[in-house]
Write a protein that holds these residues in place. Sequence first.
Motif, PDB file in Angstrom:
ATOM      1  N   ASN A 169       0.805  -1.228   0.000  1.00 24.52           N
ATOM      2  CA  ASN A 169       0.000   0.000   0.000  1.00 24.52           C
ATOM      3  C   ASN A 169       0.838   1.279   0.000  1.00 24.52           C
ATOM      4  OD1 ASN A 169       0.980   0.270   2.625  1.00 24.52           O
ATOM      5  ND2 ASN A 169      -0.906  -0.465   3.584  1.00 24.52           N
ATOM      6  N   LYS A 170       2.165   1.177   0.077  1.00 20.55           N
ATOM      7  CA  LYS A 170       3.067   2.324  -0.013  1.00 20.55           C
ATOM      8  C   LYS A 170       2.953   3.286   1.163  1.00 20.55           C
ATOM      9  CE  LYS A 170       4.466   0.841  -4.017  1.00 20.55           C
ATOM     10  NZ  LYS A 170       5.767   0.134  -4.113  1.00 20.55           N
ATOM     11  N   MET A 171       2.182   2.944   2.198  1.00 21.22           N
ATOM     12  CA  MET A 171       2.091   3.804   3.369  1.00 21.22           C
ATOM     13  C   MET A 171       3.208   3.465   4.344  1.00 21.22           C
ATOM     14  SD  MET A 171      -1.972   3.954   4.325  1.00 21.22           S
ATOM     15  CE  MET A 171      -3.211   4.474   3.148  1.00 21.22           C
ATOM     16  N   LEU A 172       3.617   4.468   5.117  1.00 14.35           N
ATOM     17  CA  LEU A 172       4.597   4.223   6.171  1.00 14.35           C
ATOM     18  C   LEU A 172       3.932   3.307   7.194  1.00 14.35           C
ATOM     19  CD1 LEU A 172       7.459   4.994   7.089  1.00 14.35           C
ATOM     20  CD2 LEU A 172       6.429   6.825   8.422  1.00 14.35           C
ATOM     21  N   THR A 173       4.562   2.156   7.471  1.00 10.54           N
ATOM     22  CA  THR A 173       3.886   1.100   8.219  1.00 10.54           C
ATOM     23  C   THR A 173       4.774   0.488   9.290  1.00 10.54           C
ATOM     24  OG1 THR A 173       2.578   0.516   6.251  1.00 10.54           O
ATOM     25  CG2 THR A 173       2.718  -1.145   7.982  1.00 10.54           C
ATOM     26  N   MET A 174       4.152   0.102  10.406  1.00 10.19           N
ATOM     27  CA  MET A 174       4.771  -0.823  11.346  1.00 10.19           C
ATOM     28  C   MET A 174       3.721  -1.876  11.688  1.00 10.19           C
ATOM     29  SD  MET A 174       5.009   1.334  14.922  1.00 10.19           S
ATOM     30  CE  MET A 174       3.587   2.035  15.758  1.00 10.19           C
ATOM     31  N   ARG A 175       4.188  -3.092  12.006  1.00  6.50           N
ATOM     32  CA  ARG A 175       3.256  -4.191  12.215  1.00  6.50           C
ATOM     33  C   ARG A 175       3.861  -5.243  13.124  1.00  6.50           C
ATOM     34  NH1 ARG A 175       4.130  -6.097   5.945  1.00  6.50           N
ATOM     35  NH2 ARG A 175       6.076  -7.257   6.256  1.00  6.50           N
ATOM     36  N   THR A 176       3.014  -6.128  13.609  1.00  7.02           N
ATOM     37  CA  THR A 176       3.510  -7.226  14.433  1.00  7.02           C
ATOM     38  C   THR A 176       4.362  -8.151  13.578  1.00  7.02           C
ATOM     39  OG1 THR A 176       1.403  -8.344  13.991  1.00  7.02           O
ATOM     40  CG2 THR A 176       1.624  -7.203  16.104  1.00  7.02           C
ATOM     41  N   THR A 177       5.387  -8.718  14.191  1.00  7.55           N
ATOM     42  CA  THR A 177       6.243  -9.656  13.459  1.00  7.55           C
ATOM     43  C   THR A 177       5.500 -10.973  13.268  1.00  7.55           C
ATOM     44  OG1 THR A 177       7.236 -10.378  15.542  1.00  7.55           O
ATOM     45  CG2 THR A 177       8.366  -8.635  14.345  1.00  7.55           C
ATOM     46  N   GLY A 178       5.764 -11.625  12.158  1.00  7.92           N
ATOM     47  CA  GLY A 178       5.112 -12.903  11.878  1.00  7.92           C
ATOM     48  C   GLY A 178       3.746 -12.698  11.264  1.00  7.92           C
ATOM     49  N   SER A 179       3.492 -13.357  10.151  1.00  7.90           N
ATOM     50  CA  SER A 179       2.219 -13.228   9.452  1.00  7.90           C
ATOM     51  C   SER A 179       1.437 -14.538   9.536  1.00  7.90           C
ATOM     52  CB  SER A 179       2.462 -12.867   7.984  1.00  7.90           C
ATOM     53  OG  SER A 179       3.212 -13.889   7.339  1.00  7.90           O
ATOM     54  N   TYR A 180       0.186 -14.491   9.117  1.00  9.73           N
ATOM     55  CA  TYR A 180      -0.638 -15.693   9.034  1.00  9.73           C
ATOM     56  C   TYR A 180      -1.508 -15.582   7.783  1.00  9.73           C
ATOM     57  CZ  TYR A 180      -4.425 -12.778  10.977  1.00  9.73           C
ATOM     58  OH  TYR A 180      -5.352 -11.794  11.194  1.00  9.73           O
ATOM     59  N   SER A 181      -2.019 -16.699   7.313  1.00  9.32           N
ATOM     60  CA  SER A 181      -2.868 -16.690   6.125  1.00  9.32           C
ATOM     61  C   SER A 181      -4.189 -16.008   6.452  1.00  9.32           C
ATOM     62  CB  SER A 181      -3.129 -18.125   5.640  1.00  9.32           C
ATOM     63  OG  SER A 181      -1.926 -18.730   5.204  1.00  9.32           O
ATOM     64  N   CYS A 182      -4.558 -15.041   5.638  1.00 10.52           N
ATOM     65  CA  CYS A 182      -5.785 -14.288   5.903  1.00 10.52           C
ATOM     66  C   CYS A 182      -7.011 -15.205   5.811  1.00 10.52           C
ATOM     67  CB  CYS A 182      -5.950 -13.160   4.884  1.00 10.52           C
ATOM     68  SG  CYS A 182      -4.740 -11.834   5.046  1.00 10.52           S
ATOM     69  N   PRO A 183      -7.923 -15.122   6.762  1.00 18.12           N
ATOM     70  CA  PRO A 183      -9.171 -15.888   6.661  1.00 18.12           C
ATOM     71  C   PRO A 183      -9.919 -15.544   5.382  1.00 18.12           C
ATOM     72  CG  PRO A 183      -8.929 -14.971   8.861  1.00 18.12           C
ATOM     73  CD  PRO A 183      -7.865 -14.344   8.014  1.00 18.12           C
ATOM     74  N   GLY A 184     -10.311 -16.558   4.632  1.00 19.79           N
ATOM     75  CA  GLY A 184     -11.033 -16.330   3.392  1.00 19.79           C
ATOM     76  C   GLY A 184     -10.148 -16.116   2.185  1.00 19.79           C
ATOM     77  N   SER A 185      -8.833 -15.986   2.380  1.00 19.43           N
ATOM     78  CA  SER A 185      -7.909 -15.809   1.258  1.00 19.43           C
ATOM     79  C   SER A 185      -6.548 -16.336   1.679  1.00 19.43           C
ATOM     80  CB  SER A 185      -7.815 -14.329   0.846  1.00 19.43           C
ATOM     81  OG  SER A 185      -6.902 -14.161  -0.227  1.00 19.43           O
ATOM     82  N   SER A 186      -6.341 -17.628   1.504  1.00 17.64           N
ATOM     83  CA  SER A 186      -5.113 -18.271   1.978  1.00 17.64           C
ATOM     84  C   SER A 186      -3.871 -17.789   1.243  1.00 17.64           C
ATOM     85  CB  SER A 186      -5.231 -19.795   1.832  1.00 17.64           C
ATOM     86  OG  SER A 186      -5.480 -20.155   0.476  1.00 17.64           O
TER      87      SER A 186
END
Length: 315
Positions: free
Chosen positions: A154-171
């Motif tokens: 999305n090109k926005m300045l971002t910070m997020r939790t470490t580690g991702s997971y498969s989005c519900p409804g869109s693996s």
Amino acid sequence: MSNATPPGWYPDTAAPGNERWWDGTAWTAHTRPYAPATHQFAPAQPGHPAGPGRGSGGGRGRIIALVVTGALVVGAAVTAAVLLGRDDGGTPPAAGPSSSAPAPANTGTDGAPGDSPAPDASADEDGPSVLVDQLNGITLPIPDGWEEPDSTVNKMLTMRTTGSYSCPGSSSDFCYHGTVTTRTPNGGEAGSAEKLAKDDIAAAAEAAYEKNPVGTRIHGGITSHQQIAAAPVSVAGRTGYQVRWKVVTGKGPGGYVQSLVFPSTVGSESLVVVRYAFDAGRGGPPLSLMDTLTKGIRPIGDSETSGGVGSSVAP
């Protein structure tokens, strides 16, 4: 588009003598006085040919004379160095205690070749400790267990939790339990902090729990939402406004989204938007972290103050 105008400061035709920030897709509300670029080299003087192949052989003669003169100067400098490096007896003097010491490192910050880079005040041994929004002149603390990604879709300045997971409804998509982004409104969104926060919250919810940046539906989409807070808030010593929703999704636990809007600390003090998105289920950050992050927003360079007091908003 490959020929799109890149983000940057450009002359503001509506306000001569000023520049306006173009974010790559639209004009923003950020302006500043126009600062003409300074020339690094003086222009060629009249009467002196600027390039080869012009004028008579006189220019060639001057070049030869300059080369010969340069050689004589270099030779004289070498001779002087040899003579100064010997004592009256004709032998080289013994090296002093400081002759073998290494030269001090250049710690200048002017960016000249060979300069050692200045330490990054926003980083420590474990990585960045604050998210720096240079355009809006603010920093946000990066909590333990969070990261600033190298790049985002999305090109926005971002910070997020470490580690991702498969989005519900869109693996095929990756989701994160907590995300915070900052953005600069475009010119058409100008208004009060309260109005912009109320207008932005739906878009913030959709970006977090409805569709990803390329339009793929995630979390099964938003089925309902409930506004749980809407109130003024002080951020970095400026009065802003925040709106918080709890959203229910078709798949997954849903989450909490918040739009926080307040005046920038620099330039024309245009509004800046900070979006929060926290999962409601297991693994989601505590909701109180939203308030902690708001309290930690500070002007760039203001490391000694509290940076403003964010009001406590209960879910």
